[in-house]
Design a protein around this motif. Structure first.
Motif, short mmCIF file in Angstrom:
data_model
loop_
_atom_site.label_atom_id
_atom_site.label_comp_id
_atom_site.label_asym_id
_atom_site.label_seq_id
_atom_site.Cartn_x
_atom_site.Cartn_y
_atom_site.Cartn_z
N UNK A 64 0.83 -1.20 0.00
CA UNK A 64 0.00 0.00 0.00
C UNK A 64 0.86 1.25 0.00
N UNK A 65 1.89 1.27 0.84
CA UNK A 65 2.79 2.43 0.89
C UNK A 65 3.52 2.60 -0.44
N UNK A 66 3.95 1.49 -1.03
CA UNK A 66 4.66 1.56 -2.31
C UNK A 66 3.76 2.11 -3.40
N UNK A 67 2.47 1.79 -3.34
CA UNK A 67 1.52 2.30 -4.33
C UNK A 67 1.20 3.77 -4.15
N UNK A 68 1.50 4.33 -2.98
CA UNK A 68 1.21 5.74 -2.69
C UNK A 68 2.46 6.61 -2.71
N UNK A 69 3.53 6.13 -3.32
CA UNK A 69 4.78 6.89 -3.32
C UNK A 69 4.62 8.23 -4.01
N UNK A 70 5.23 9.24 -3.44
CA UNK A 70 5.29 10.56 -4.06
C UNK A 70 6.52 11.26 -3.51
N UNK A 71 6.98 12.31 -4.17
CA UNK A 71 8.17 13.01 -3.70
C UNK A 71 7.99 13.52 -2.28
#
Length: 90
Positions: A64-71
């Motif tokens: 889930x965290x990997x799918x929500x990655x952003x700068x």
């Protein structure tokens, strides 16, 4: 096990050298997910159901965290923080 499952999906992006592994003690989690303690009065035998439940939850959280990655940004500072914590063992 967590890293092995992540490597299958993400390759080198989630490998043993760049996934932080951390442990914490709990008195409310299920037993039987590790071999240590099996011979003690408080220990339980290994349970694949408990092990898989814990691993599945950790892997799902990372996915889930990997799918929500952003700068983002990381800030580092130094100083003394007064009254922020205490050791319960005086």
């Amino acid at each position: 096990e967590v890293v092995e499952r992540l490597e299958k999906e993400y390759g080198d992006a989630c490998s043993f050298v760049n996934v932080i592994r951390s442990a914490t003690q709990t008195h409310s989690g299920p037993g039987g997910y590790w071999h240590w303690g099996a011979g003690s009065p408080l220990g339980t035998q290994f349970s694949l159901v408990h092990f898989d439940a814990i691993i599945d939850g950790v892997v799902a959280s990372i996915q889930q965290a990997h799918g929500d990655l952003e700068p983002g940004s990381i800030y580092v500072d130094r100083g003394i923080v007064e009254g922020a914590g205490a050791n319960r063992s005086i």
